[in-house]
Design an enzyme around this catalytic site. Structure first.
Site, PDB file in Angstrom:
ATOM      1  CD1 TRP A 188      -3.069   1.357   1.118  1.00 46.88           C
ATOM      2  CD2 TRP A 188      -1.455   2.482   2.055  1.00 46.88           C
ATOM      3  NE1 TRP A 188      -3.474   2.533   1.298  1.00 46.88           N
ATOM      4  CE2 TRP A 188      -2.530   3.355   1.993  1.00 46.88           C
ATOM      5  CE3 TRP A 188      -0.277   2.919   2.716  1.00 46.88           C
ATOM      6  CZ2 TRP A 188      -2.636   4.568   2.619  1.00 46.88           C
ATOM      7  CZ3 TRP A 188      -0.474   4.196   3.422  1.00 46.88           C
ATOM      8  CH2 TRP A 188      -1.493   4.853   3.248  1.00 46.88           C
ATOM      9  CG  HIS A 189       3.537   1.988   3.178  1.00 48.92           C
ATOM     10  ND1 HIS A 189       3.085   1.035   3.938  1.00 48.92           N
ATOM     11  CD2 HIS A 189       3.034   3.122   4.084  1.00 48.92           C
ATOM     12  CE1 HIS A 189       2.369   1.471   5.168  1.00 48.92           C
ATOM     13  NE2 HIS A 189       2.511   2.639   5.092  1.00 48.92           N
ATOM     14  N   GLY A 190       3.814   1.819  -1.369  1.00 48.85           N
ATOM     15  CA  GLY A 190       4.299   1.945  -2.743  1.00 48.85           C
ATOM     16  C   GLY A 190       4.226   0.659  -3.595  1.00 48.85           C
TER      17      GLY A 190
END
Lengths: 302, 484
Positions: free
Chosen positions: B329-331
């Protein structure tokens, strides 16, 4: 709503009072620093009155030994160079503050690519060191406006000393004084060449805004009849390209002497006179100051 | 327009004045005004993506009503609409955030096994805040499908929930039911709530500008040039990075929550002093709470139920998958997936020993402080988190391995930037002192009598402002979580 707005108003009043009160205390300690950049800024702005001053960033700060140069020139010399990437935005504001108090005979400006190229690591933020000197001169105030710092500094007196806490504490606690060095700060140690062998590169385009202020610096000196000399001290290893084209052409155009030693024999490629790739050590600085002094003698007449 | 900027202050003053002076207590008008303000705010950041945000909002609004209308009469159709919503929401994320990553990864894989591919990557502009607003959209259709809430019949309310300006760019990820319920009533200024909001805004500013932005100068100097720094400097920067991230993201959350409070809207909490955690499970219950809560409800729980036949190992698989998703989700990079996997694996001993299912109470000695063994556990948890963030901070796996190797083997003098470190560390101590006080001594106050006590609130807020003026980095740096 009335109660809430009253609370906001009280917060604003307390903030304003605290801002003014703390700034008075911080200002006192700011002026009593003896070792850090703040000491030099204060001295140059409020006390120094030598006829010859050297200005520039860290390479000026560490390369020009006033006592060595004074011996040759037989006149007072002060090194007003500052550690860090203090580029032409800062130097112009700083010059205006100096000129608000006295007019030196000669200014030797150590030019660096940060003064005329679009280097990513040195822009208007360097003017931040001048916020404590707001309202000293219109030129300095203009630079603070360019950097977006003027109105913040007008609004909050404490903001003028933003991020200075560490330096103010260190400058008051340390027993070592910069006073005897007339602004010069020696670097001790020898360059370790085992790590990096590629030369310094400045692959950046011209920054027209910086060039504008470099010209403004020249114009200011002309206006006050100050003899201006451009200097470019040696690098251990540097890729020339068009690195000195701008100061070279500006010097020719404005009839300014340009002592260009970027690739000086006995210095470039000699690790024993360097602290790192861009800065001479104490031995190198003394040796180089003697060379520069003899060249300056041709231009500076008592 | 970052929340700690002059632009935002002017924008918010206009919103606030109209909201309370012209539209006070008028729910519909206030919501329309909030919606307009939110779209202006989003457009100011990225106007080109407004049609996408609006279209997604219209589609999910329709889906919500369709799911609600079929909830009792035609469960199958309701499920179909829900699935469509989830697929569309994930599709948006996959397209804008992960498509190029997967193309590149497959291409690299085929090339590695000798099958030459010449796939070109798409030129895709990722909408700011997409990871946040798509999760809100998905959460809405699931909640309506689960009949935890009625579908929202007011398009303005629904669109305001999705685009609410304090949270659209960096969260917290609000759940639809409690948020929409607040929009159904007209809001008048709540003195207590607004006061707390004001205090949280300035505390958030302190965290962001005095701690996060200051420490980031050191972190960027070291990590940005990792190859030239030794293991001691990299190790020190590694220990500072979780604190920088916490101050950055929790600082933003504080400001967003504070702005919400000023508008009379309670936003979900996102952090609860995560570094006072005794193990990694407790840490994640206190870190980015709105994201972990979202993934717990919509990913971990359904997976856990699906894997229930495998007993403890089923839960372990579920948590590892959930954490890989948290990482991703962060990247769009394998380092983020490994970051998630690392945290998932840290749960394994906790789940096998049963510690995961126990809730750690805040243990205190007679003096109200945590016992020594608890402090040691907290330090250990912090070290585990710091180590994992090397993956998070590094652009590639090779970079992360290089940093880890250097920390383990290449010792030397610490790179010191006195100005940055002294200012940053001093502010860090202030931040942790406040956190410590809130965690262990929240019922006690200094100066509990006299005029100082009378003006305690005002003095505290003014104190935060003065600290920001003296110690803050005031050049409007972007928040780390904007890029997610």
């Amino acid at each position: 709503m009335k109660k809430f707005l009253t609370r906001v108003l009280i917060i604003l009043i307390i903030t304003l009072v605290a801002d003014r009160a703390f700034s008075v205390v911080v200002k006192i300690f700011f002026k009593t620093t003896t070792t850090t950049d703040e000491y030099k800024l204060n001295t140059v702005t409020y006390k120094m009155n030598d006829p010859v001053i050297f200005m520039g960033s860290s390479r000026c700060h560490h390369h020009y030994v006033p006592s060595v140069i004074e011996d040759t020139l037989k006149t007072g010399v002060y090194n007003a160079g500052l550690w860090g990437m203090h580029n032409i935005y800062f130097q112009y504001g700083f010059l205006c503050n100096i000129l608000a108090r006295y007019t030196p005979k000669t200014i030797c400006l150590e030019v660096h690519p940060i003064d005329y190229l679009a280097t990513p690591f040195s822009q208007t933020a360097t003017v931040g060191s001048l916020t404590p000197y707001i309202n000293v001169s219109p030129g300095c105030d203009d630079m603070l406006k360019v950097a977006g710092l003027y109105y913040k500094s007008e609004l909050s007196e404490l903001y003028r000393y933003n991020s200075q806490f560490a330096n103010i504490v260190a400058g008051n606690v340390s027993t070592r004084s910069l006073a005897s060095d007339k602004g010069f700060k020696p670097l001790y140690g020898k360059l370790d060449t085992t790590f990096k062998t590629t030369p310094e590169r400045f692959p950046f385009g011209i920054d027209t805004a910086k060039v504008h202020y470099l010209q403004a610096f020249i114009d200011k000196c002309k206006e006050k009849h100050i003899q201006l000399i451009f200097l470019f001290s040696p690098f251990y290893a540097v890729e020339k390209n068009h690195m000195v084209d701008i100061p070279d052409s500006m010097a020719k155009k404005n009839n300014i002497p340009f002592i260009n030693h970027y690739n000086l024999a006995g210095f470039t490629g000699h690790p024993e006179v360097y602290y790192d790739f861009g800065h001479l050590n104490e031995t190198g600085a003394k040796k180089y100051s003697a060379i520069v002094a003899s060249e300056l003698k041709k231009y500076i007449k008592n | 327009m970052v929340v700690n900027s002059i632009n935002f202050l002017i924008f918010f003053l206009v919103v606030f004045v109209v909201y309370y002076f012209l539209l006070n207590g008028k729910a519909k008008a206030q919501n329309v005004w909030l919606l307009l303000a939110s779209y202006f705010f989003y457009g100011f950041a990225e106007w080109k993506m407004i049609p996408l945000l609006l279209t997604a909002t219209v589609v999910f609004y329709g889906l919500g009503i369709a799911i609600g209308n079929n909830a009792e009469s035609n469960k199958k159709r309701s499920s179909l609409f829900t699935t469509l919503g989830v697929v569309l929401g994930l599709g948006l994320l996959l397209y804008f955030k992960y498509l190029n990553f997967f193309i590149q990864s497959f291409s690299d894989f085929f090339n590695a096994i000798g099958l030459q591919t010449h796939w070109t990557l798409f030129s895709i502009l990722m909408p700011i805040g997409i990871s946040f607003f798509t999760f809100k959209l998905i959460s809405y259709v699931i909640e309506v499908h689960r009949e935890n809430m009625e579908p929202c019949r007011s398009f303005v309310d629904f669109a305001t929930y999705i685009a609410f300006f304090p949270t659209i760019l960096s969260g917290p990820i609000d759940r639809p039911k409690p948020f929409l319920a607040q929009l159904s009533k007209g809001r008048t200024l709540d003195y207590e709530l607004a006061s707390i909001g004001l205090k949280r805004i300035f505390w958030g500013m302190f965290m962001k500008m005095c701690v996060a932005d200051r420490l980031s100068i050191y972190g960027d100097a070291v990590f940005g040039n990792a190859i030239h720094h030794n293991g001691v400097s990299l190790g020190f920067a590694t220990l500072l990075y979780p604190i920088q991230m916490y101050a950055d993201f929790a600082g933003y959350s504080e400001m967003a929550i504070g702005v919400g409070y000023l508008l009379g809207i309670k936003i979900t909490e996102n952090f609860k002093r995560p570094f006072f955690s005794q193990n990694i499970a407790e840490y994640w219950r206190k870190w980015h709470i709105s994201l972990t809560g979202w993934l717990t409800d919509y990913v971990f729980m359904p997976l856990n139920v699906s894997f229930r036949n495998m007993e403890k190992w089923g839960s372990i698989f579920a948590i590892i998958i959930t954490f890989i998703l948290i990482g991703m989700w962060h990247g769009a990079a394998w380092t983020f997936a490994l970051f998630g996997l690392y945290h998932g694996l840290l749960y394994v001993p906790l789940m096998l020993s049963g510690a995961f299912f126990k809730k750690n109470k805040v243990k205190k000695t007679k003096s109200g402080l945590p016992p020594f063994n608890v402090v040691l556990k907290m330090i250990w948890t912090f070290l585990l988190v710091s180590f994992g963030l090397i993956l998070f901070r590094s652009a590639t796996l090779a970079d992360a391995i290089m940093v880890m190797k250097k920390i383990a083997t290449e010792w030397g003098p610490l790179f010191v930037d006195y100005k940055t470190l002294i200012n940053g560390l001093l502010c860090m101590v202030i931040m942790f002192y406040k956190d410590f006080w809130d965690e262990y001594k929240s019922d006690k106050h200094l100066f509990s009598k006299g005029i100082i006590n009378r003006y305690r609130f005002e003095l505290t807020v003014a104190g935060y402002i003065v600290l920001v003026l003296f110690f803050g980095v005031l050049d409007g740096n972007q928040f780390i979580y904007f890029k997610f």
